[in-house]
Design an enzyme around this catalytic site. Structure first.
Site, PDB file in Angstrom:
ATOM      1  N   ARG A   1      -2.698  12.211   6.437  1.00  9.79           N
ATOM      2  CA  ARG A   1      -2.346  10.888   5.897  1.00  9.79           C
ATOM      3  C   ARG A   1      -1.912   9.933   7.021  1.00  9.79           C
ATOM      4  O   ARG A   1      -2.611   8.993   7.356  1.00  9.79           O
ATOM      5  CB  ARG A   1      -1.230  11.046   4.842  1.00  9.79           C
ATOM      6  CG  ARG A   1      -0.993   9.811   3.988  1.00  9.79           C
ATOM      7  CD  ARG A   1      -0.239   8.696   4.657  1.00  9.79           C
ATOM      8  NE  ARG A   1       1.111   9.078   5.095  1.00  9.79           N
ATOM      9  CZ  ARG A   1       1.890   8.298   5.822  1.00  9.79           C
ATOM     10  NH1 ARG A   1       1.475   7.101   6.222  1.00  9.79           N
ATOM     11  NH2 ARG A   1       3.076   8.716   6.226  1.00  9.79           N
ATOM     12  N   ASP A   2      -0.764  10.192   7.632  1.00 11.49           N
ATOM     13  CA  ASP A   2      -0.227   9.237   8.612  1.00 11.49           C
ATOM     14  C   ASP A   2      -1.160   9.154   9.816  1.00 11.49           C
ATOM     15  O   ASP A   2      -1.308   8.099  10.433  1.00 11.49           O
ATOM     16  CB  ASP A   2       1.169   9.685   9.061  1.00 11.49           C
ATOM     17  CG  ASP A   2       2.018   8.530   9.602  1.00 11.49           C
ATOM     18  OD1 ASP A   2       1.498   7.416   9.712  1.00 11.49           O
ATOM     19  OD2 ASP A   2       3.192   8.759   9.919  1.00 11.49           O
TER      20      ASP A   2
ATOM     21  N   HIS B   1      11.064  11.988  11.292  1.00 10.99           N
ATOM     22  CA  HIS B   1       9.630  11.623  11.330  1.00 10.99           C
ATOM     23  C   HIS B   1       9.468  10.751  12.571  1.00 10.99           C
ATOM     24  O   HIS B   1       9.736   9.556  12.559  1.00 10.99           O
ATOM     25  CB  HIS B   1       9.317  10.852  10.035  1.00 10.99           C
ATOM     26  CG  HIS B   1       7.956  10.258   9.936  1.00 10.99           C
ATOM     27  ND1 HIS B   1       6.999  10.705   9.044  1.00 10.99           N
ATOM     28  CD2 HIS B   1       7.372   9.204  10.565  1.00 10.99           C
ATOM     29  CE1 HIS B   1       5.912   9.972   9.140  1.00 10.99           C
ATOM     30  NE2 HIS B   1       6.105   9.044  10.065  1.00 10.99           N
TER      31      HIS B   1
ATOM     32  N   HIS C   1       7.394   9.190  15.608  1.00  8.85           N
ATOM     33  CA  HIS C   1       6.173   8.829  16.339  1.00  8.85           C
ATOM     34  C   HIS C   1       6.513   8.969  17.825  1.00  8.85           C
ATOM     35  O   HIS C   1       7.669   8.848  18.230  1.00  8.85           O
ATOM     36  CB  HIS C   1       5.718   7.424  15.951  1.00  8.85           C
ATOM     37  CG  HIS C   1       5.127   7.384  14.565  1.00  8.85           C
ATOM     38  ND1 HIS C   1       3.775   7.307  14.339  1.00  8.85           N
ATOM     39  CD2 HIS C   1       5.705   7.459  13.356  1.00  8.85           C
ATOM     40  CE1 HIS C   1       3.553   7.330  13.037  1.00  8.85           C
ATOM     41  NE2 HIS C   1       4.705   7.418  12.407  1.00  8.85           N
TER      42      HIS C   1
ATOM     43  N   CYS D   1       0.302   3.470  13.171  1.00  8.33           N
ATOM     44  CA  CYS D   1       0.560   2.812  11.892  1.00  8.33           C
ATOM     45  C   CYS D   1      -0.212   1.506  11.920  1.00  8.33           C
ATOM     46  O   CYS D   1      -0.108   0.742  12.876  1.00  8.33           O
ATOM     47  CB  CYS D   1       2.047   2.544  11.688  1.00  8.33           C
ATOM     48  SG  CYS D   1       2.364   1.564  10.208  1.00  8.33           S
TER      49      CYS D   1
ATOM     50  N   ASN E   1       2.370  10.511  15.152  1.00  8.65           N
ATOM     51  CA  ASN E   1       3.568  11.351  15.106  1.00  8.65           C
ATOM     52  C   ASN E   1       3.447  12.376  16.209  1.00  8.65           C
ATOM     53  O   ASN E   1       2.354  12.717  16.646  1.00  8.65           O
ATOM     54  CB  ASN E   1       3.642  12.097  13.773  1.00  8.65           C
ATOM     55  CG  ASN E   1       3.789  11.166  12.607  1.00  8.65           C
ATOM     56  OD1 ASN E   1       2.806  10.639  12.114  1.00  8.65           O
ATOM     57  ND2 ASN E   1       5.005  10.942  12.193  1.00  8.65           N
TER      58      ASN E   1
HETATM   59  P1  HMG Z   1      -0.303  -6.510  -2.621  1.00  3.58           P
HETATM   60  O1  HMG Z   1      -1.582  -7.204  -2.241  1.00  3.58           O
HETATM   61  O2  HMG Z   1       0.976  -7.221  -2.386  1.00  3.58           O
HETATM   62  O3  HMG Z   1      -0.327  -5.959  -4.119  1.00  3.58           O
HETATM   63  O4  HMG Z   1      -0.265  -5.111  -1.896  1.00  3.58           O
HETATM   64  P2  HMG Z   1      -0.815  -6.471  -5.468  1.00  3.58           P
HETATM   65  O5  HMG Z   1       0.001  -5.719  -6.467  1.00  3.58           O
HETATM   66  O6  HMG Z   1      -0.840  -7.974  -5.509  1.00  3.58           O
HETATM   67  O7  HMG Z   1      -2.322  -5.924  -5.548  1.00  3.58           O
HETATM   68  C1  HMG Z   1      -3.378  -6.434  -4.750  1.00  3.58           C
HETATM   69  C2  HMG Z   1      -4.639  -5.598  -4.980  1.00  3.58           C
HETATM   70  O8  HMG Z   1      -4.400  -4.253  -4.558  1.00  3.58           O
HETATM   71  C3  HMG Z   1      -5.047  -5.498  -6.450  1.00  3.58           C
HETATM   72  O9  HMG Z   1      -6.457  -5.358  -6.463  1.00  3.58           O
HETATM   73  C4  HMG Z   1      -4.426  -4.190  -6.886  1.00  3.58           C
HETATM   74  O10 HMG Z   1      -5.091  -3.591  -7.967  1.00  3.58           O
HETATM   75  C5  HMG Z   1      -4.608  -3.355  -5.633  1.00  3.58           C
HETATM   76  P3  HMG Z   1      -7.444  -6.612  -6.746  1.00  3.58           P
HETATM   77  O11 HMG Z   1      -7.008  -7.129  -8.082  1.00  3.58           O
HETATM   78  O12 HMG Z   1      -7.178  -7.594  -5.610  1.00  3.58           O
HETATM   79  O13 HMG Z   1      -8.811  -5.993  -6.705  1.00  3.58           O
HETATM   80  N1  HMG Z   1      -3.610  -2.292  -5.538  1.00  3.58           N
HETATM   81  C6  HMG Z   1      -3.900  -0.997  -5.332  1.00  3.58           C
HETATM   82  N2  HMG Z   1      -5.059  -0.352  -5.194  1.00  3.58           N
HETATM   83  C7  HMG Z   1      -5.006   0.982  -5.010  1.00  3.58           C
HETATM   84  N3  HMG Z   1      -3.851   1.682  -4.961  1.00  3.58           N
HETATM   85  C8  HMG Z   1      -2.664   1.063  -5.096  1.00  3.58           C
HETATM   86  C9  HMG Z   1      -2.668  -0.329  -5.297  1.00  3.58           C
HETATM   87  N4  HMG Z   1      -1.692  -1.233  -5.478  1.00  3.58           N
HETATM   88  C10 HMG Z   1      -2.271  -2.434  -5.617  1.00  3.58           C
HETATM   89  N5  HMG Z   1      -1.542   1.755  -5.060  1.00  3.58           N
HETATM   90  C11 HMG Z   1       0.393  -2.833  -1.548  1.00  3.58           C
HETATM   91  C12 HMG Z   1       0.816  -4.211  -2.050  1.00  3.58           C
HETATM   92  C13 HMG Z   1       1.623  -1.983  -1.409  1.00  3.58           C
HETATM   93  C14 HMG Z   1      -0.568  -2.223  -2.550  1.00  3.58           C
HETATM   94  C15 HMG Z   1      -0.324  -3.040  -0.210  1.00  3.58           C
HETATM   95  O14 HMG Z   1       0.515  -3.789   0.618  1.00  3.58           O
HETATM   96  C16 HMG Z   1      -0.694  -1.771   0.465  1.00  3.58           C
HETATM   97  O15 HMG Z   1      -1.458  -0.948  -0.060  1.00  3.58           O
HETATM   98  N6  HMG Z   1      -0.229  -1.605   1.703  1.00  3.58           N
HETATM   99  C17 HMG Z   1      -0.562  -0.451   2.505  1.00  3.58           C
HETATM  100  C18 HMG Z   1       0.689   0.146   2.993  1.00  3.58           C
HETATM  101  C19 HMG Z   1       0.369   1.376   3.828  1.00  3.58           C
HETATM  102  O16 HMG Z   1      -0.403   2.236   3.428  1.00  3.58           O
HETATM  103  N7  HMG Z   1       0.999   1.441   5.019  1.00  3.58           N
HETATM  104  C20 HMG Z   1       0.876   2.549   5.832  1.00  3.58           C
HETATM  105  C21 HMG Z   1       1.646   3.704   5.243  1.00  3.58           C
HETATM  106  S1  HMG Z   1       3.410   3.568   5.476  1.00  3.58           S
HETATM  107  C22 HMG Z   1       3.668   4.413   6.953  1.00  3.58           C
HETATM  108  O17 HMG Z   1       2.729   4.811   7.588  1.00  3.58           O
HETATM  109  C23 HMG Z   1       5.086   4.651   7.386  1.00  3.58           C
HETATM  110  C24 HMG Z   1       5.529   6.113   7.257  1.00  3.58           C
HETATM  111  O18 HMG Z   1       4.654   6.981   7.952  1.00  3.58           O
HETATM  112  C25 HMG Z   1       6.930   6.269   7.813  1.00  3.58           C
HETATM  113  C26 HMG Z   1       7.060   5.605   9.195  1.00  3.58           C
HETATM  114  O19 HMG Z   1       6.461   6.076  10.161  1.00  3.58           O
HETATM  115  O20 HMG Z   1       7.756   4.593   9.216  1.00  3.58           O
HETATM  116  C27 HMG Z   1       5.577   6.547   5.789  1.00  3.58           C
HETATM  117 MG    MG Z   2       4.721   7.288  10.080  1.00  2.00          MG
END
Ligand code: HMG
Ligand code: MG
Length: 306
Positions: A18-19, A210, A212, A243, A252
């Site tokens: 995933r990450d 966690h 990186h 990220c 990571n």
């Molecule tokens: P948004 O645009 O603000 O949301 O995104 P929305 O509710 O207005 O929806 C927009 C569109 O996205 C819509 O589709 C929704 O249906 C769709 P449209 O009508 O335009 O066709 N949608 C989705 N589709 C599939 N699955 C969903 C979903 N939700 C809405 N769950 C949202 C908000 C959170 C969805 C967006 O900002 C997003 O997906 N961001 C990605 C965040 C991400 O994956 N980041 C990386 C992971 S976090 C990380 O890596 C950190 C971590 O490792 C810890 C660390 O290291 O810090 C965990």
């Molecule tokens: Mg991470």
């Protein structure tokens, strides 16, 4: 000289599928992602973060989430988790029979906006129903505190800000808290201070690191966490990743490097390092590059000499 008492067993959560892979620009076949999960569990990993149910417009690499979850052959005793940013994501997680959902809130407002397009407070409210629904379905809720050691947009993040997010994530029902150094800037002393703050609220068994490895500090950060008794860490096979919303951040810390450290300290992981190196070599060959793991490259070089 007195030595700290380390835990006798450490659990590693491989977040590489995933990450790690979420950040790959090149397409990766679903079959290869599935093979990676199989190799990780064969090497002894008992917790694997398989994919994320996020918007495919934001993170195209994870668009095959349902296919991956349907394609893996589950092994008893292995926990398969998925990242879920909202209820839509949770519905996907539920349909795919994930064991655990991962939610994530930033300790920095600027990062929250860039990563999930909302404020920290709004993100907590979005996660509240996710945590409730997960518990109602018997799923575990693991929560990550992003940017706990620094933010790519605002720089320093205070201990109070981290503690506040930890508390809020616990308040909505999180079972586990992961302190995340999203951009790998933290150093050992600061990690100790952050972990000590978190330990005011989180039991030792439910706190993890966690890290990186952007600045090459992850192993020392793990070492300082071990000295506090922390015994769960997220790691990424072959050091995959970064990220998408933290430019320049690397993956990571490599699972191989952490296993080597832990085994060297006499700490049990249940992981077979040789099989792990094979898993890392496999995914690295799929991606067309060497593993981002000193241990892996050293052991692979040794094999060719043998
Ligand atoms: P948004 O645009 O603000 O949301 O995104 P929305 O509710 O207005 O929806 C927009 C569109 O996205 C819509 O589709 C929704 O249906 C769709 P449209 O009508 O335009 O066709 N949608 C989705 N589709 C599939 N699955 C969903 C979903 N939700 C809405 N769950 C949202 C908000 C959170 C969805 C967006 O900002 C997003 O997906 N961001 C990605 C965040 C991400 O994956 N980041 C990386 C992971 S976090 C990380 O890596 C950190 C971590 O490792 C810890 C660390 O290291 O810090 C965990
Ligand atoms: Mg991470």
């Amino acid at each position: 000289m007195s030595h700290p008492t380390f835990p006798s067993h450490v659990t590693l959560v491989d977040v590489g599928p995933r990450d790690g892979l979420q950040n790959e620009a090149q397409p990766v076949e679903a079959a290869d992602k599935i093979e990676l999960v199989h190799r990780l569990q064969a090497a002894g990993l008992r917790e694997i973060e398989v994919t994320s149910y996020v918007s495919p417009k934001w993170v195209p690499q994870m668009a095959d989430n349902a296919q991956i979850m349907a394609g893996i052959q589950r092994q008893p005793g292995v926990r398969y988790s998925v990242l879920t940013p909202n209820m839509k994501g949770f519905e996907g997680a539920l349909a795919s029979r994930a064991d655990e959902v991962v939610i994530f809130a930033a300790a920095s407002e600027a990062f929250s906006q860039r990563n999930i397009n909302c404020s920290i407070a709004e993100s907590i409210e979005r996660f509240r129903p996710v945590a409730e629904a997960a518990k109602a379905h018997g799923m575990k809720v693991r929560a990550a505190v992003s940017c706990a050691l620094g933010c790519p947009y605002q720089g320093e993040v205070s201990l109070d800000a981290v503690e506040d997010v930890v508390q809020r994530l616990l308040d909505i029902g999180s079972d586990h808290i992961g302190i995340a150094d999203t951009i790998g800037v933290g150093t050992a002393g600061r990690v100790t201070a952050v972990m000590e703050r978190a330990l005011k609220h989180v039991p030792l068994a439910e706190l993890s690191g966690h890290f990186h490895d952007t600045y090459g500090q992850a192993l020392t950060n793990i070492y300082s966490s071990l000295a506090l008794g922390i015994h769960t860490f997220d790691t990424s096979i072959a050091g995959l990743g970064g990220c998408p919303y933290a430019k320049g951040a690397t993956g990571n810390v490599a699972t191989e490097d952490v296993v080597y450290l832990l085994h060297g300290l006499g700490i049990n992981t249940g992981i077979d390092l040789d099989a792990l190196v094979d898993a890392g070599a496999f995914v690295s060959s799929v991606l067309g590059r060497k593993p981002v793991s000193r241990v892996s490259n050293a052991l692979l070089a040794k094999r060719t000499q043998a």
